[in-house]
Design a protein around this motif. Structure first.
Motif, mmCIF file in Angstrom:
data_model
loop_
_atom_site.group_PDB
_atom_site.id
_atom_site.type_symbol
_atom_site.label_atom_id
_atom_site.label_comp_id
_atom_site.label_asym_id
_atom_site.label_seq_id
_atom_site.Cartn_x
_atom_site.Cartn_y
_atom_site.Cartn_z
ATOM 1 N N GLY A 108 -3.139 8.535 -7.007
ATOM 2 C CA GLY A 108 -4.469 8.066 -6.628
ATOM 3 C C GLY A 108 -5.101 7.048 -7.551
ATOM 4 N N ASP A 153 0.826 4.096 -2.796
ATOM 5 C CA ASP A 153 0.463 5.484 -2.493
ATOM 6 C C ASP A 153 1.440 6.474 -3.110
ATOM 7 O OD1 ASP A 153 -1.856 4.949 -1.224
ATOM 8 O OD2 ASP A 153 -1.024 4.978 0.812
ATOM 9 N N ASP A 159 0.817 -1.208 0.000
ATOM 10 C CA ASP A 159 0.000 0.000 0.000
ATOM 11 C C ASP A 159 0.853 1.261 0.000
ATOM 12 O OD1 ASP A 159 -2.329 -1.359 -0.148
ATOM 13 O OD2 ASP A 159 -2.712 -1.353 2.027
ATOM 14 N N GLU A 160 1.895 1.229 0.841
ATOM 15 C CA GLU A 160 2.766 2.411 0.886
ATOM 16 C C GLU A 160 3.403 2.679 -0.470
ATOM 17 O OE1 GLU A 160 4.090 1.879 5.571
ATOM 18 O OE2 GLU A 160 5.521 1.441 3.981
ATOM 19 N N HIS A 190 -8.880 10.359 -4.598
ATOM 20 C CA HIS A 190 -9.647 9.804 -3.479
ATOM 21 C C HIS A 190 -11.107 10.246 -3.505
ATOM 22 C CE1 HIS A 190 -6.071 8.082 -1.794
ATOM 23 N NE2 HIS A 190 -5.461 9.241 -1.989
ATOM 24 N N ARG A 214 -6.696 0.961 -7.994
ATOM 25 C CA ARG A 214 -5.520 1.584 -7.390
ATOM 26 C C ARG A 214 -4.369 1.343 -8.345
ATOM 27 N NH1 ARG A 214 -4.106 0.525 -1.728
ATOM 28 N NH2 ARG A 214 -3.514 2.680 -2.038
#
Lengths: 277, 347
Positions: B228, B224, B220-221, B272, B298
């Motif tokens: 987005g 990110d 996830d990091e 987001h 994502r």
């Protein structure tokens, strides 16, 4: 010992078994890998075929095709079969050692050597397991040849005891040669190349010798090469043992020196190579 | 949490080639570290050093506190290794392979036999246990190979590209086993060039390229970092792709909207803002665009990799079944990942 649950893959650093240490570990691990190579042997049809058929074919072809003409240049009272069988025994065993290089190259290529090297086992085990198993295989080859030899007229004139010594020397020479093959196998790392590289030089080595014909029938310039070829030295010793049954010191010593010398040079080289592959 | 693998400034030269150029990483006990990178990045070299198969040129590597260089036998007694090729003896049966390793580890004949039986059963190989491995399918070989590496109940398991060349079903199976092992407390270091695989299995990911660590963090990091989410709409009729594009360009900066007429997809960045996504769907419906499907995507690790290295992760294995399989998890990318990657690169 409590039974392990079926789905139990959990890591554990405490075990209810222990590895042997030191010299005992070398024998233990070497024996298991020897077992591995011997179990695979009958499952390798081409190797069995090669091991059994090739010597039979050579004996039959040489004995009946060349026997008539070559037999005339032999000392009186010695049949070509008597001359040929010890020679072919050396030749077959020398050729048989090339399977050592192929086997090691295969183990390397398939990652098996990596597997063994990532286990906490003796560093010598992969090589010793291979060479001991190959030596057993070579002994079988020698026995097959004796059987075929008896069919075509070969006899242990000097008695069975010297016959056993003869087989012992031929296998010991094969053992020494296997160490050269081990080096080849670990350097080329590819079974096909190992097969070729292990094989090609064996033709001049075994044909420029007294394996099939007496050295005296060769051209003069070739005779010194053939006479000092270790294959000739071994063949001649085997003949003394099988025909006369009493080897001369002058025949035994060079062979012993070759066996020790080849092993002393190539075995440490192979072990050293194994550490670095 | 204890650190079980510690690698510091690891360097390895092969002649003039520098395979590892100062790799540092740590793995906590009982977790999966995904070592991600393209072919030739240094993944396998790292594993080979940690598995004591290669001596490093410089730096240190410790497994459970044991130095791979000075205490290799200690390291070997707690690790398991499953490489890219099934490292089992093809001429031995599955049972014999397992038995042999058990014996080498010091088990008695009976202990080795029992352990072999357990593992065969666990890996659904009982029926094939007495057959030579050369008669096994690719998936069975990998299973028996993994079983062999688990004979000694290793605390640390190295999976070096374990699913390369495996069919999707076998891949899923292997993932399942890996998860179980970790649940039981095994630490796994997984190398892969499949971004999907790292995403599926790894607690933490270390991305390496050309022998250097270029990023690390959770999946996830890492995602990110590349921004987005994207709304992707699959239009039912090909002749409506143009209209859908017009609608979306009215809602977002037109240069962010991508269309792929062949795949009948239109995509726009929404970051987001889920309300924007809902608004877009409503607007499309109002414009009488027939929608077949839509997703919020994502960024994939493909995108991450590209952002980090400046080049795509794949190196010539475009037809790998696993990759197609992997894409299914995230839904189709507009125009296929490759095209998307080249698009971004050009921009």
């Amino acid at each position: 010992m409590t039974s392990v649950p079926l789905d139990d893959l959990a890591p554990s650093s405490t075990h209810d078994y222990r590895r042997p240490r030191g010299l005992a570990a070398m024998f233990h691990d070497g024996a298991i890998l020897t077992w591995r190579n011997l179990v695979s042997l009958p499952r390798t049809p081409e190797l069995v075929l090669f091991t059994l058929i090739q010597p039979v074919m050579f004996v039959v072809l040489f004995n009946y095709v060349f026997g008539g003409s070559i037999g005339q240049s032999l000392p009186p009272g010695v049949s070509y079969a008597q001359f040929l069988i010890p020679g072919i025994m050396v030749q077959t065993i020398v050729f048989g050692t090339s399977a050592t290089s192929v086997g090691l190259a295969e183990d390397l290529q398939k990652g098996l050597v990596d597997r063994f090297r990532s286990l906490p086992i003796a560093r010598s085990a992969v090589l010793s397991g291979r060479i001991v198993a190959d030596t057993v295989r070579l002994s079988m080859v020698a026995l097959v040849l004796i059987v075929v030899g008896y069919v075509v007229g070969f006899r242990f004139e000097g008695g069975l005891l010297w016959g056993a010594v003869m087989i012992g020397f031929s296998v010991a020479f094969g053992f020494a040669m296997s160490w050269i093959m081990a080096n080849i196998g670990m350097r080329v790392k590819d079974p096909e190349t190992a097969n070729t590289a292990g094989f090609v030089w064996l033709f001049p080595l075994t044909f420029l010798s007294s394996v099939f014909v007496p050295v005296a029938t060769m051209p003069g310039w070739l005779q010194p090469i053939a006479r000092n070829n270790p294959v000739t030295l071994v063949s001649n010793l085997l003949r003394e043992l099988s025909i006369l049954g009493r080897p001369a010191v002058g025949t035994v010593l060079p062979v012993v020196l070759w066996i020790i010398g080849l092993t002393a040079v190539f075995a440490p080289m192979a072990v050293n190579r194994y550490r670095k592959v | 949490m204890t650190t079980i693998i510690e690698v510091e400034d690891l360097r390895k030269d092969f002649g003039p080639t520098r395979a590892l150029d100062g790799v540092s990483l740590e793995v906590e006990q009982g977790t999966v570290l995904g070592l991600l990178g393209p072919n030739g990045a240094g993944k396998t070299t790292t594993v080979r050093v940690l598995a004591t198969l290669l001596a490093p040129t410089g730096g240190t590597a410790r497994v459970a506190g044991f130095d791979v260089r000075t205490q290799p036998d200690k390291v070997r007694s707690i690790i398991g290794l499953t490489g890219q090729y099934a490292a089992v003896d093809e001429k031995l049966t599955g049972h014999e392979n397992l038995w042999m390793v058990g014996r080498l580890l010091g088990m008695s004949k009976r202990q080795a036999h029992e352990r072999a039986e357990h593992l065969l059963e666990r890996f659904r190989l009982s029926d094939a246990g007495d057959r030579q491995v050369r008669t096994y399918s690719g998936g069975m070989r990998r299973r028996v190979d993994l079983a062999v590496s688990l004979v000694g109940r290793p605390s640390v398991l190295f999976l070096d590209e374990p699913t390369t060349g495996l069919d999707p079903v076998s891949r899923l199976e292997l993932w399942e086993v890996a998860r179980e092992l970790v649940a039981d407390g095994t630490t796994v270091l997984l190398t892969t060039q499949y971004l999907e695989e790292a995403d599926e299995l790894a607690d933490r990911i270390v991305v390496i390229d050309r022998g250097k660590v270029i990023a690390e963090g959770t999946a996830d990091e890492l995602k990110d970092r590349t921004g987005g989410r994207t709304l992707e709409v699959v239009v039912a009729r090909r002749d409506q792709v143009g209209r859908a594009q017009e609608v979306l360009c009215g809602l977002a900066p037109p240069e962010g909207v991508r269309t792929d007429p062949a795949a009948r997809t239109v995509a726009m960045p929404v970051d987001h803002d889920t309300a924007l996504a809902a608004e877009a769907i409503s607007a499309l419906t109002a414009a009488e665009v027939e929608i077949e499907d839509f997703h919020l995507n994502r960024p994939s690790l493909d995108d991450v990799f590209l952002a980090l290295t400046g080049h795509a992760a794949e190196t010539g294995e475009h037809h790998d079944p696993g990759e197609e399989h992997g894409r299914r998890f995230h839904g189709p990318l507009p125009g296929g990942a490759d095209e998307l990657l080249t698009d971004r690169k050009a921009r």
